[in-house]
Design an enzyme around this catalytic site. Structure first.
Site, PDB file in Angstrom:
ATOM      1  CB  CYS A  21      19.651  48.928  48.575  1.00 56.93           C
ATOM      2  SG  CYS A  21      20.974  47.716  48.349  1.00 56.93           S
TER       3      CYS A  21
ATOM      4  CB  CYS B 299      19.716  43.941  54.922  1.00 53.65           C
ATOM      5  SG  CYS B 299      20.581  45.414  54.320  1.00 53.65           S
TER       6      CYS B 299
END
Length: 371
Positions: free
Chosen positions: A101, A198
């Protein structure tokens, strides 16, 4: 400077944005929407990037008096982070989605768009330091060792470091950040930190993967190749794992067994004693340098193989596009797909994805070398 403040809706990014404003920069807040189903990525302190998080970030931006936008990066996040995560597990590797990410979203997609729009830097709430050295911008560990996040930032390149801003790097404790948020009237002052993956907010990675790639029964074997159990999909296992092994044959010495290797082609999981997890060498071809590029040859460094692991003194070689590392003392339970970040003191040298490992304990030929 004109700064894009990446505002996740948490306390760290809120205080980082506030400090950027106080420093006199022209700041615009941006919340990254990483899921098309906006209410599905948080369960308590697990996950992130929900509508609730976007609203928390907006309230902070309103207090600071800065413009605020929500940018939809969900498709790129799916391709570069979620799909990569699935593919790595299918290949028998253990990826770190936070590294991907940072590499592909926060400091690539966001920064690229920011530079196109005339901004000078991206500001985040990461705990790390930037130092202007003789060869350009350097990435260093944060002042507070317990909160240091330089490991997950090890994927940043020299160009990205030149356009990055970390206002929290010198803050000696997270408690001070929360106290500052409370003084500023931020409602996120006591918001719990998000943790785990997440996009898997319930923490059930095995169940999530089974839903994405299906299940396929296979064998669990020991280091001699003898079948000692079965499983419902090799992708659900990772090197060093102890729990969740369905073993019908106990070890001769009665001691627990651990996953030593995942073989996706044959859908086989190899298990053995804890001492067999000792790793004498790691290597990989997917690398980047955080600042000055490392010249070919041998060099001393410290290596960190997990976000919260202690660094280990090591000798490293960069030859013909491959980084090899031999630690002073064997690593414990290294999985292909993990990221190794190289340090020189507090400075990050660079990182590579571990493609191969060499066991410190010889493996019987019937099983094959760990890779």
């Amino acid at each position: 400077m004109r700064i894009l403040a990446a505002m996740s809706g948490g306390v760290d990014s809120a205080v980082a944005a506030a400090r950027a404003v106080e420093a006199g920069h022209e700041v615009v807040g941006v919340h990254l929407a990483l899921s098309r189903a906006g209410g599905t990525l948080r369960t308590g302190s697990r996950g992130c990037c929900t509508i609730e998080d976007a609203m928390d970030a907006r309230r902070v931006a309103d207090i600071l008096g800065i413009p605020f936008y929500v940018w939809d990066f969900s498709e790129r996040f799916r391709q570069d982070v979620v799909d990569d995560f699935i593919a790595e597990y299918q290949a028998g590797r253990t990826p770190n989605p936070c590294m991907r990410c940072n590499q592909h979203i926060k400091f690539a997609a966001l920064l690229e768009r920011g530079l196109e729009l005339g901004y000078d830097a991206v500001c985040t709430g990461h705990y790390a330091k930037l130092v202007d050295g003789p060869d350009g911008r350097e990435l260093h560990r944060a002042s507070e060792a317990a909160k240091d996040q330089s490991y997950v930032l090890g994927v940043l390149t020299a160009e990205q470091l030149a356009h990055t801003y970390f206002p929290l790097g010198d803050t000696p404790s997270k408690a001070l950040v929360r106290a500052e948020a409370e003084r500023r009237g931020f409602s996120v002052a006591k918001k719990p930190d998000s943790y785990d993956i997440c996009f898997i907010p319930d923490g059930d990675t095995r169940g999530w993967l089974a839903d994405k790639v299906g299940e396929a029964d296979g064998e669990v074997v020991d280091r001699s190749g003898a079948v000692v159990g079965t499983h419902h999909g090799a992708h659900a296992y990772t090197v060093g794992q102890r729990r969740g092994l369905q073993l019908g044959v106990p070890a001769p010495d009665g001691k627990p067994r651990f996953v030593l290797e995942v073989q996706p082609v044959t859908n086989t999981v190899v298990v053995g004693p804890k001492e067999a997890l000792a790793t004498a060498e790691i290597a990989g071809e997917r690398f980047s340098w955080a600042g000055r590029a490392q010249s070919e040859g041998e060099f001393a460094c410290e290596v960190q193989i997990r976000a919260h692991a202690d660094p280990v003194p090591a000798q490293a070689w960069f030859v013909d596009g491959t980084v090899r590392v031999r630690p002073e003392h064997p690593f414990d339970g290294v999985a292909p797909g993990q990221t190794a970040v190289l340090y020189e003191g507090t400075r990050v040298i660079g990182q590579f994805t571990i493609d191969r490992t060499v066991s410190a304990v010889p493996v019987p030929e019937s099983v094959g070398a760990r890779s």
